[in-house]
Design a protein around this motif. Structure first.
Motif, PDB file in Angstrom:
ATOM      1  N   THR A  44       0.817  -1.218   0.000  1.00  0.00           N
ATOM      2  CA  THR A  44       0.000   0.000   0.000  1.00  0.00           C
ATOM      3  C   THR A  44       0.850   1.268   0.000  1.00  0.00           C
ATOM      4  O   THR A  44       0.324   2.364  -0.182  1.00  0.00           O
ATOM      5  N   HIS A  45       2.163   1.140   0.207  1.00  0.00           N
ATOM      6  CA  HIS A  45       3.023   2.336   0.219  1.00  0.00           C
ATOM      7  C   HIS A  45       3.313   2.812  -1.198  1.00  0.00           C
ATOM      8  O   HIS A  45       3.175   3.993  -1.496  1.00  0.00           O
ATOM      9  N   ALA A  46       3.748   1.906  -2.042  1.00  0.00           N
ATOM     10  CA  ALA A  46       4.023   2.253  -3.437  1.00  0.00           C
ATOM     11  C   ALA A  46       3.687   1.019  -4.265  1.00  0.00           C
ATOM     12  O   ALA A  46       2.615   0.481  -4.098  1.00  0.00           O
ATOM     13  N   LEU A  47       4.589   0.594  -5.111  1.00  0.00           N
ATOM     14  CA  LEU A  47       4.237  -0.511  -6.007  1.00  0.00           C
ATOM     15  C   LEU A  47       5.088  -1.754  -5.782  1.00  0.00           C
ATOM     16  O   LEU A  47       5.373  -2.489  -6.725  1.00  0.00           O
ATOM     17  N   GLY A  48       5.455  -1.999  -4.548  1.00  0.00           N
ATOM     18  CA  GLY A  48       6.259  -3.185  -4.273  1.00  0.00           C
ATOM     19  C   GLY A  48       5.419  -4.452  -4.345  1.00  0.00           C
ATOM     20  O   GLY A  48       4.363  -4.541  -3.713  1.00  0.00           O
ATOM     21  N   TYR A  49       5.897  -5.421  -5.115  1.00  0.00           N
ATOM     22  CA  TYR A  49       5.240  -6.731  -5.159  1.00  0.00           C
ATOM     23  C   TYR A  49       5.729  -7.542  -3.960  1.00  0.00           C
ATOM     24  O   TYR A  49       6.908  -7.870  -3.855  1.00  0.00           O
ATOM     25  N   PHE A  61       7.331  -8.753   4.537  1.00  0.00           N
ATOM     26  CA  PHE A  61       8.168  -7.556   4.418  1.00  0.00           C
ATOM     27  C   PHE A  61       8.253  -7.157   2.950  1.00  0.00           C
ATOM     28  O   PHE A  61       8.573  -7.990   2.090  1.00  0.00           O
ATOM     29  N   CYS A  62       7.966  -5.888   2.682  1.00  0.00           N
ATOM     30  CA  CYS A  62       8.018  -5.378   1.320  1.00  0.00           C
ATOM     31  C   CYS A  62       9.477  -5.297   0.845  1.00  0.00           C
ATOM     32  O   CYS A  62      10.349  -4.872   1.615  1.00  0.00           O
ATOM     33  N   PRO A  63       9.728  -5.658  -0.420  1.00  0.00           N
ATOM     34  CA  PRO A  63      11.111  -5.635  -0.916  1.00  0.00           C
ATOM     35  C   PRO A  63      11.630  -4.224  -1.193  1.00  0.00           C
ATOM     36  O   PRO A  63      12.832  -4.020  -1.281  1.00  0.00           O
ATOM     37  N   LEU A  79       6.669   1.472   9.401  1.00  0.00           N
ATOM     38  CA  LEU A  79       6.795   2.533   8.396  1.00  0.00           C
ATOM     39  C   LEU A  79       7.770   2.083   7.309  1.00  0.00           C
ATOM     40  O   LEU A  79       8.647   1.283   7.589  1.00  0.00           O
ATOM     41  N   PRO A  80       7.569   2.575   6.087  1.00  0.00           N
ATOM     42  CA  PRO A  80       6.687   3.678   5.698  1.00  0.00           C
ATOM     43  C   PRO A  80       5.241   3.245   5.418  1.00  0.00           C
ATOM     44  O   PRO A  80       4.464   4.070   4.947  1.00  0.00           O
ATOM     45  N   CYS A  81       4.866   2.018   5.730  1.00  0.00           N
ATOM     46  CA  CYS A  81       3.499   1.568   5.445  1.00  0.00           C
ATOM     47  C   CYS A  81       2.568   2.037   6.569  1.00  0.00           C
ATOM     48  O   CYS A  81       2.854   1.802   7.752  1.00  0.00           O
ATOM     49  N   THR A  82       1.479   2.673   6.209  1.00  0.00           N
ATOM     50  CA  THR A  82       0.498   3.119   7.194  1.00  0.00           C
ATOM     51  C   THR A  82      -0.902   2.614   6.850  1.00  0.00           C
ATOM     52  O   THR A  82      -1.736   2.466   7.731  1.00  0.00           O
TER      53      THR A  82
HETATM   54 FE1  FES Z   1       6.371  -1.249   0.092  1.00  0.00          FE
HETATM   55 FE2  FES Z   1       7.503   1.173  -0.015  1.00  0.00          FE
HETATM   56  S1  FES Z   1       6.530   0.046  -1.630  1.00  0.00           S
HETATM   57  S2  FES Z   1       7.392  -0.174   1.692  1.00  0.00           S
END
Ligand code: FES
Length: 101
Positions: A44-49, A61-63, A79-82
């Motif tokens: 939900t932070h950006a576009l991490g798969y 854990f987001c890559p 953070l940075p996920c909210t």
């Molecule tokens: Fe997942 Fe930034 S896209 S932490």
């Protein structure tokens, strides 16, 4: 909302994550501690798969920026996920895994 067959229990190992299509939704299917969960495939932070990240017990854990989520609830843990991840109900029938989406 409808049930979509997305995989099989025998086809996913404990600790494994797979991106599957559930009625047009990209879903991260994973198995951990013997249970199968389904959450949104993209952070939900950006576009991490998230399937490219790590899974430790119930935390994914987001890559990209190492934010993390609880796969049981979708709650953002670090953070940075909210914003929480969307979660999907999972139904197991025999060896088949269905996701409601
Ligand atoms: Fe997942 Fe930034 S896209 S932490």
């Amino acid at each position: 909302m409808a049930l979509h067959k997305v995989g099989s229990v025998s086809g996913i190992s404990d600790g494994e994550m797979q991106v599957v299509d559930a009625g047009g939704e990209e879903v991260l299917l994973l198995k951990t501690e013997g249970q199968v969960y389904a959450v949104a495939a993209i952070c939900t932070h950006a576009l991490g798969y998230l399937d490219q990240g790590d899974l430790e017990e119930f935390t994914v854990f987001c890559p990209l920026h190492e934010g993390s989520f609880d796969v049981r609830t979708g709650a953002a843990l670090t953070l940075p996920c909210t914003e929480p991840l969307k979660t999907f109900p999972v139904k197991v029938e025999g060896d088949d895994i269905f996701v409601e989406a």
